[in-house]
Motif scaffolding. Structure first.
Motif, PDB file in Angstrom:
ATOM      1  N   PHE A 135       0.771  -1.631   0.366  1.00 29.38           N
ATOM      2  CA  PHE A 135      -0.711   0.214   0.140  1.00 29.38           C
ATOM      3  C   PHE A 135       0.982   1.304  -0.037  1.00 29.38           C
ATOM      4  CE2 PHE A 135      -3.413   3.202   1.449  1.00 29.38           C
ATOM      5  CZ  PHE A 135      -4.320   2.721   0.573  1.00 29.38           C
ATOM      6  N   ALA A 136       2.224   1.404   0.378  1.00 28.45           N
ATOM      7  CA  ALA A 136       2.716   2.517   0.540  1.00 28.45           C
ATOM      8  C   ALA A 136       3.622   2.678  -0.838  1.00 28.45           C
ATOM      9  CB  ALA A 136       4.722   2.077   1.458  1.00 28.45           C
ATOM     10  N   GLU A 137       3.827   1.422  -1.659  1.00 25.41           N
ATOM     11  CA  GLU A 137       3.913   1.413  -2.750  1.00 25.41           C
ATOM     12  C   GLU A 137       2.714   2.481  -4.001  1.00 25.41           C
ATOM     13  OE1 GLU A 137       7.210  -2.591  -2.694  1.00 25.41           O
ATOM     14  OE2 GLU A 137       5.495  -2.091  -4.419  1.00 25.41           O
ATOM     15  N   ALA A 138       1.668   1.816  -3.503  1.00 23.17           N
ATOM     16  CA  ALA A 138       0.180   2.224  -4.252  1.00 23.17           C
ATOM     17  C   ALA A 138       0.261   3.496  -3.789  1.00 23.17           C
ATOM     18  CB  ALA A 138      -0.986   1.629  -4.198  1.00 23.17           C
ATOM     19  N   LEU A 139       0.789   3.967  -2.960  1.00 21.59           N
ATOM     20  CA  LEU A 139       0.428   5.763  -2.275  1.00 21.59           C
ATOM     21  C   LEU A 139       1.141   6.435  -3.344  1.00 21.59           C
ATOM     22  CD1 LEU A 139      -0.364   6.396   1.136  1.00 21.59           C
ATOM     23  CD2 LEU A 139      -1.906   6.062  -1.336  1.00 21.59           C
ATOM     24  N   LEU A 140       2.748   6.021  -3.351  1.00 18.14           N
ATOM     25  CA  LEU A 140       3.692   6.844  -4.299  1.00 18.14           C
ATOM     26  C   LEU A 140       3.645   6.858  -6.083  1.00 18.14           C
ATOM     27  CD1 LEU A 140       6.990   5.930  -1.808  1.00 18.14           C
ATOM     28  CD2 LEU A 140       5.783   8.183  -2.055  1.00 18.14           C
ATOM     29  N   ALA A 141       2.450   5.208  -6.216  1.00 17.84           N
ATOM     30  CA  ALA A 141       2.964   5.157  -7.375  1.00 17.84           C
ATOM     31  C   ALA A 141       1.583   6.598  -8.178  1.00 17.84           C
ATOM     32  CB  ALA A 141       3.132   3.830  -7.976  1.00 17.84           C
ATOM     33  N   PRO A 142       1.732   6.049  -9.516  1.00 19.73           N
ATOM     34  CA  PRO A 142       0.844   7.255 -10.458  1.00 19.73           C
ATOM     35  C   PRO A 142      -0.844   6.383 -10.297  1.00 19.73           C
ATOM     36  CG  PRO A 142       2.350   6.706 -11.985  1.00 19.73           C
ATOM     37  CD  PRO A 142       3.046   6.095 -10.793  1.00 19.73           C
ATOM     38  N   PRO A 143      -1.863   7.002 -10.595  1.00 16.55           N
ATOM     39  CA  PRO A 143      -2.957   6.336 -11.402  1.00 16.55           C
ATOM     40  C   PRO A 143      -2.737   5.616 -12.014  1.00 16.55           C
ATOM     41  CG  PRO A 143      -3.725   8.549 -10.546  1.00 16.55           C
ATOM     42  CD  PRO A 143      -1.777   8.373 -10.358  1.00 16.55           C
ATOM     43  N   GLY A 144      -2.698   4.524 -12.102  1.00 14.70           N
ATOM     44  CA  GLY A 144      -2.872   3.675 -13.560  1.00 14.70           C
ATOM     45  C   GLY A 144      -1.774   2.535 -13.455  1.00 14.70           C
ATOM     46  N   SER A 145      -0.683   3.330 -12.305  1.00 10.29           N
ATOM     47  CA  SER A 145       0.597   1.910 -12.090  1.00 10.29           C
ATOM     48  C   SER A 145       0.127   0.391 -12.128  1.00 10.29           C
ATOM     49  CB  SER A 145       1.343   3.047 -11.547  1.00 10.29           C
ATOM     50  OG  SER A 145       0.654   2.749  -9.957  1.00 10.29           O
ATOM     51  N   PRO A 146       1.296  -0.156 -12.235  1.00  5.96           N
ATOM     52  CA  PRO A 146       0.460  -1.276 -11.170  1.00  5.96           C
ATOM     53  C   PRO A 146       1.061  -1.359 -10.192  1.00  5.96           C
ATOM     54  CG  PRO A 146       2.484  -1.664 -13.172  1.00  5.96           C
ATOM     55  CD  PRO A 146       2.561  -0.003 -13.301  1.00  5.96           C
ATOM     56  N   ALA A 147       1.736  -1.267  -8.931  1.00  5.12           N
ATOM     57  CA  ALA A 147       1.105  -0.478  -7.921  1.00  5.12           C
ATOM     58  C   ALA A 147      -0.088  -0.292  -7.024  1.00  5.12           C
ATOM     59  CB  ALA A 147       2.567  -0.031  -7.228  1.00  5.12           C
ATOM     60  N   ARG A 148      -0.853   0.315  -8.051  1.00  2.00           N
ATOM     61  CA  ARG A 148      -1.639   1.337  -7.349  1.00  2.00           C
ATOM     62  C   ARG A 148      -2.803  -0.488  -7.953  1.00  2.00           C
ATOM     63  NH1 ARG A 148      -3.431   7.643  -6.767  1.00  2.00           N
ATOM     64  NH2 ARG A 148      -1.484   7.126  -5.746  1.00  2.00           N
ATOM     65  N   GLY A 149      -2.558  -0.989  -8.920  1.00  2.00           N
ATOM     66  CA  GLY A 149      -4.159  -2.381  -9.549  1.00  2.00           C
ATOM     67  C   GLY A 149      -3.400  -3.618  -8.657  1.00  2.00           C
TER      68      GLY A 149
END
Ligand code: NOJ
Ligand code: CA
Length: 516
Positions: free
Chosen positions: A111-125
């Motif tokens: 989740f930390a990675e997801a917050l740093l990553a842009p919308p549509g990124s694999p981390a948010r996925g």
């Protein structure tokens, strides 16, 4: 030992925070549990279910998991877990643990990675991020409420929203992403390789979400309630997830999983225990039935109908860490306790699997706590309108005297305060008292062990109004009297009664077991 050990097992749910404190900080932990294993052996249960003890910021007391493959320092470490497992196995106790696949903690590295990553990124996925609705995307993506109160969406600084069916600290994982599934398989193998015997699967009807995340038509659901019309749960894709889990478990013969599946429709519930899915699913109708013969009988009939033809045994439960303890549900005080004694014989007299919740063997009631000590996230999220589940999670009293009753060393404040007046409920007070709840449970588990019944076969017997009576496979007969008047006993030899018979008859709010 048999791979089918679980088919007629009695499981004991350890709410780890509240069972026993091994290091004196007021919070139950794995070492505390290890030091009290003999209580469980003497009680006579077969297996344990441990609630989450993994690394967690404890926003939902461990159901917000930051690392599912490590132990939170509050509860111990992996070495403590291994010692506990070895000691339990040495005593013949199986150990099953909680698995939380629907969501992670917001402190999980993903989740930390997801917050740093842009919308549509694999981390948010790996989670369920969406753009909002309305001008500027300022409205949540849909109208879903959180089970703990407030909306189920939380906005992040770049304007996107993430889904959290429970607290904002519990972001829902995206089960359409194969990485999520692969990671759960890694977690399963991690614990199975250490020697655990199985899992309880949290929100077993969740995980998969309905395609397109449509608005809900019913949004005035009561908090913490589970409704069959709630489209966030029981989405068809959930069964593929259970098949994946079962595939891993099948690599470890003798392991098992039970699902927390809040689905009332018998045909829908039955799908979860198909041969390639869960081994067991809790029957929550027995939690919801009031102390009335018709409601109790209907709960039993539904469960027998659910399991018929599946090869899975029925799975009964009266209390857990999410619901009002049954002593309190059935009427509080002496009436509640008397009914709970009878209910114990009903629960343990039924064929199949039974789950006990720690403290029910001591007859613990719910305890209403002052506002300022409440910890359940529901209390704050509901704006102080829903008190939450703390009242059924009070630490266990081990020794008579003053709080904390041997749960922690004298003078230590426990994580939830323990009430005055619990000396008689303490395990050591009940130990030598023949008429105590503890000794009733011990006796019932002893008789049950000698009269095994796994198939779910049960024959209803004629019973007076307000009573239910059945004979289970193996011949044990159980009669429960929910009225306040005495009734005659069926034929047979009395094996156990919840209270003494009166003139050879079963008094009101009581139960009896008979053998042929
Ligand atoms: C069900 C658990 O039993 C409950 O305690 C928890 O709050 C929710 N799932 C969310 O994980
Ligand atoms: Ca502790």
């Amino acid at each position: 030992m048999s791979n089918n050990w679980w088919r007629d097992a009695v499981f004991y749910q350890v709410y780890v925070r509240s069972f026993a404190d091994g290091n004196g900080d007021g919070i139950g932990d794995l070492e505390g549990l290890r030091s009290r294993l003999d209580h469980l052996v003497t009680l006579g249960v077969d297996a344990l279910w441990l609630t989450p003890f993994y690394t967690s910021p404890m926003a939902d007391h461990g159901y917000d998991v930051a690392d599912p493959r490590d132990v939170d320092p509050q509860f111990g470490d992996l070495a403590t877990f291994d010692r506990l497992l070895a000691d339990a196995h040495d005593r013949g106790l199986r150990v099953t643990i909680d698995l939380v696949p629907n969501h992670s903690s917001d402190r999980h590295v993903w989740f930390a990675e997801a917050l740093l990553a842009p919308p549509g990124s694999p981390a948010r996925g790996r989670y369920i991020f969406r753009d909002g609705r309305g001008p500027g995307g300022d409205e949540p993506p849909n109208n879903w409420p959180s089970i703990f109160g407030g909306p189920a969406w939380h906005r992040v600084p770049d304007g996107q929203w993430y889904l959290h069916i429970f607290a904002p600290e519990q972001p829902d994982l995206n089960w359409d992403n194969p990485e999520v599934s692969a990671d759960l398989a890694t977690t399963l193998r991690f614990w199975l390789d250490r020697g655990v015997d199985g899992f309880r699967i949290d929100v077993g009807h969740g995980m998969a979400k309905p395609a397109g995340l449509p608005d809900m038509t019913v949004t005035d659901l009561k908090l913490l309630e589970n409704d069959d019309d709630d489209l966030r749960f029981n989405a068809p894709g959930v069964h593929d997830i259970h098949r994946m889990i079962r595939g891993v478990l099948d690599e470890y013969p003798g392991s098992m999983a039970v699902g927390e599946v809040w689905v009332r429709d018998d045909d829908e519930l039955r799908k979860y225990i198909r041969p390639d899915e869960l081994h067991l699913s809790f029957n929550f109708r027995s939690v919801e039935a009031r102390w009335r013969a018709d409601e109790l009988r209907s709960a039993v009939e539904h469960e027998l109908h659910v399991v018929a033809g599946t090869g899975s045994p029925p799975c009964w439960v009266l209390s857990n860490h999410d619901v009002v303890r049954h002593v309190s549900r059935y009427g509080e005080g002496l009436v509640g306790e008397r009914r709970a004694r009878a209910a114990a014989l009903l629960l343990l007299g039924l064929p199949g699997v039974a789950y006990l919740y720690n403290g029910e063997e001591l007859g613990l009631p719910n305890v209403e706590l002052p506002d300022e000590v409440l910890q359940d996230p529901t209390w704050v999220r509901s704006g102080g309108t829903e008190r939450g589940r703390d009242a059924c999670r009070i630490p266990l009293p081990w020794a008579a005297g003053e709080p904390p009753y041997g749960f922690s060393p004298a003078g230590v404040e426990t994580w939830l305060p323990m009430p005055a007046g619990w000396s008689l409920l303490a395990a050591d007070s009940q130990d030598g008292d023949e008429g105590s709840m503890l000794n009733l449970y011990r006796a019932a588990l002893g008789v049950r062990r000698k009269n095994p019944a796994v198939s779910g076969d049960l024959e209803w017997l004629d019973a007076p109004a307000g009573c239910l009576a059945f004979r289970r496979e193996g011949g044990l007969v159980c009669l429960v009297n929910t009225t306040n008047a005495p009734v005659d006993l069926p034929a047979g030899e009395v094996a156990l009664t919840s209270v003494p018979l009166v003139d050879g008859r079963l008094p009101g709010d009581a139960a009896v077991w008979l053998t042929a």
